[in-house]
Design a protein around this motif. Structure first.
Motif, PDB file in Angstrom:
ATOM      1  N   ALA A 148    -138.584-110.006 -20.490  1.00  0.00           N
ATOM      2  CA  ALA A 148    -138.393-109.698 -19.080  1.00  0.00           C
ATOM      3  C   ALA A 148    -137.399-108.545 -18.948  1.00  0.00           C
ATOM      4  O   ALA A 148    -136.609-108.266 -19.852  1.00  0.00           O
ATOM      5  N   ARG A 149    -137.435-107.893 -17.804  1.00  0.00           N
ATOM      6  CA  ARG A 149    -136.532-106.773 -17.576  1.00  0.00           C
ATOM      7  C   ARG A 149    -135.136-107.278 -17.219  1.00  0.00           C
ATOM      8  O   ARG A 149    -134.976-108.219 -16.441  1.00  0.00           O
ATOM      9  N   ILE A 150    -134.138-106.630 -17.810  1.00  0.00           N
ATOM     10  CA  ILE A 150    -132.735-106.915 -17.509  1.00  0.00           C
ATOM     11  C   ILE A 150    -132.009-105.585 -17.347  1.00  0.00           C
ATOM     12  O   ILE A 150    -132.253-104.646 -18.098  1.00  0.00           O
ATOM     13  N   GLU A 151    -131.126-105.528 -16.369  1.00  0.00           N
ATOM     14  CA  GLU A 151    -130.258-104.362 -16.236  1.00  0.00           C
ATOM     15  C   GLU A 151    -128.845-104.777 -16.622  1.00  0.00           C
ATOM     16  O   GLU A 151    -128.296-105.726 -16.061  1.00  0.00           O
ATOM     17  N   VAL A 152    -128.253-104.059 -17.568  1.00  0.00           N
ATOM     18  CA  VAL A 152    -126.869-104.302 -17.967  1.00  0.00           C
ATOM     19  C   VAL A 152    -126.028-103.150 -17.445  1.00  0.00           C
ATOM     20  O   VAL A 152    -126.249-101.991 -17.810  1.00  0.00           O
ATOM     21  N   GLN A 153    -125.081-103.470 -16.572  1.00  0.00           N
ATOM     22  CA  GLN A 153    -124.166-102.472 -16.028  1.00  0.00           C
ATOM     23  C   GLN A 153    -122.869-102.510 -16.830  1.00  0.00           C
ATOM     24  O   GLN A 153    -122.284-103.574 -17.001  1.00  0.00           O
ATOM     25  N   ILE A 154    -122.440-101.348 -17.304  1.00  0.00           N
ATOM     26  CA  ILE A 154    -121.219-101.242 -18.098  1.00  0.00           C
ATOM     27  C   ILE A 154    -120.246-100.375 -17.316  1.00  0.00           C
ATOM     28  O   ILE A 154    -120.533 -99.213 -17.029  1.00  0.00           O
ATOM     29  N   ARG A 155    -119.107-100.965 -16.932  1.00  0.00           N
ATOM     30  CA  ARG A 155    -118.164-100.267 -16.064  1.00  0.00           C
ATOM     31  C   ARG A 155    -116.740-100.364 -16.605  1.00  0.00           C
ATOM     32  O   ARG A 155    -116.358-101.374 -17.191  1.00  0.00           O
ATOM     33  N   THR A 156    -115.974 -99.318 -16.358  1.00  0.00           N
ATOM     34  CA  THR A 156    -114.530 -99.396 -16.536  1.00  0.00           C
ATOM     35  C   THR A 156    -113.962-100.179 -15.353  1.00  0.00           C
ATOM     36  O   THR A 156    -114.635-100.381 -14.331  1.00  0.00           O
ATOM     37  N   HIS A 157    -112.697-100.594 -15.464  1.00  0.00           N
ATOM     38  CA  HIS A 157    -112.072-101.309 -14.348  1.00  0.00           C
ATOM     39  C   HIS A 157    -112.065-100.453 -13.086  1.00  0.00           C
ATOM     40  O   HIS A 157    -112.321-100.952 -11.979  1.00  0.00           O
ATOM     41  N   MET A 158    -111.790 -99.178 -13.244  1.00  0.00           N
ATOM     42  CA  MET A 158    -111.692 -98.312 -12.069  1.00  0.00           C
ATOM     43  C   MET A 158    -113.069 -98.087 -11.443  1.00  0.00           C
ATOM     44  O   MET A 158    -113.217 -98.097 -10.212  1.00  0.00           O
ATOM     45  N   GLN A 159    -114.092 -97.913 -12.265  1.00  0.00           N
ATOM     46  CA  GLN A 159    -115.447 -97.782 -11.734  1.00  0.00           C
ATOM     47  C   GLN A 159    -115.851 -99.045 -10.983  1.00  0.00           C
ATOM     48  O   GLN A 159    -116.490 -98.978  -9.927  1.00  0.00           O
TER      49      GLN A 159
END
Length: 284
Positions: A148-159
């Motif tokens: 299945a499709r999954i989106e993984v968001q990778i962010r810094t604390h500030m983002q």
């Protein structure tokens, strides 16, 4: 991960029912069944990502991995915005978020590690929204199929802090500000514009400056190590002494820039939060 217990055609027809606000026909999976499946998929991906040893990339800095499925309202809005997209092609029905204090290079390394965990090539699944932000939003997204499709968001604390504030603004000013629209009222339009500029200019510049700290620190440690291996007064000692002194000055200058930028961003954030609190109170 288990293969979805329904066909792409069944999922497409369910998506059309959700989009049009009508009852799904018999024989189709229910929204609750689909969301339960995607919730399980996201939770399993979350566990796999959290179980990785992140020490080589992040040292002992803490990280947070969370997951969530889309709500039916946000899913319907997405399907209405792009009527040609079938439900099976909506990438972020299942969403996972990875957040940590990290440099831009470390953010890239985290993305590559997660892509490799799911046997994906980073070049084929990575969507970098830092250099080309979307309505001010910056981050790195991975579009995975497992199956299945999954989106993984990778962010810094500030983002992440900026994104959370913008989401709150969208709840008050209208979800369309997430897709390029602006409020008609000049003061509200200015608020949204200022918020976007803080991300694409201020935060971007700060993170770029921070990104330069690590290689300078590493180079300085190398120069000091070489300095310790040579006797004072020798040509090699003088060479590394000059290099260490130069890199120390560069590092001090860059740290000063980063500190000044951090203080400026904090002041901007506080000011925009105060403005938003006023906007929210007027709307009640």
């Amino acid at each position: 991960m288990e293969i979805p217990p329904w066909s792409a055609k069944q999922l497409r027809k369910l998506g059309e029912s959700i989009r049009d606000g009508v009852t799904a026909k018999p024989g189709l999976p229910s929204y609750d069944e689909v969301m339960l499946y995607y919730n399980d998929v996201a939770a399993e991906a979350q566990e796999m990502i959290a179980a990785l040893d992140w020490t080589p990339l992040l040292d002992r800095r803490p990280f947070e991995v969370t997951s969530r499925p889309k709500t039916i309202d946000t899913l319907r809005q997405k399907l209405i915005r792009d009527r040609s997209t079938p439900l099976s092609n909506v990438q972020d029905i299942a969403g996972v978020r990875f957040e940590a204090e990290m440099s831009l290079d470390e953010q890239d390394a985290v993305a590559n590690a997660i892509a490799g965990l799911f046997d994906h090539s980073p070049g084929s699944c990575t969507h970098d929204l830092r250099t080309q932000p979307h309505s001010g939003y910056r981050g790195v997204h991975l579009w995975l199929r497992v199956p299945a499709r999954i989106e993984v968001q990778i962010r810094t604390h500030m983002q992440s802090s900026w994104a959370n504030m913008y989401e709150s603004a969208a709840d008050v000013l209208g979800r369309d500000i997430r897709y390029g629209a602006f409020p008609a009222e000049p003061s509200l339009r200015k608020f949204v514009t200022d918020l976007q500029n803080m991300s694409v200019e201020g935060i971007r510049q700060l993170e770029s400056a921070r990104n330069g700290l690590l290689p300078l620190e590493s180079s300085l440690m190398t120069a000091r190590g070489e300095l310790a291996r040579h006797d004072p007064g020798t040509p090699d000692y003088d060479f590394y002494a000059q290099r260490a002194a130069k890199q120390t000055r560069q590092l001090d200058e860059l740290r000063a820039i980063v500190l000044e930028s951090e203080n400026s961003i904090r002041a901007q954030m506080d000011s925009l939060k105060a403005t938003f609190d006023t906007i929210r109170e007027k709307g009640r």
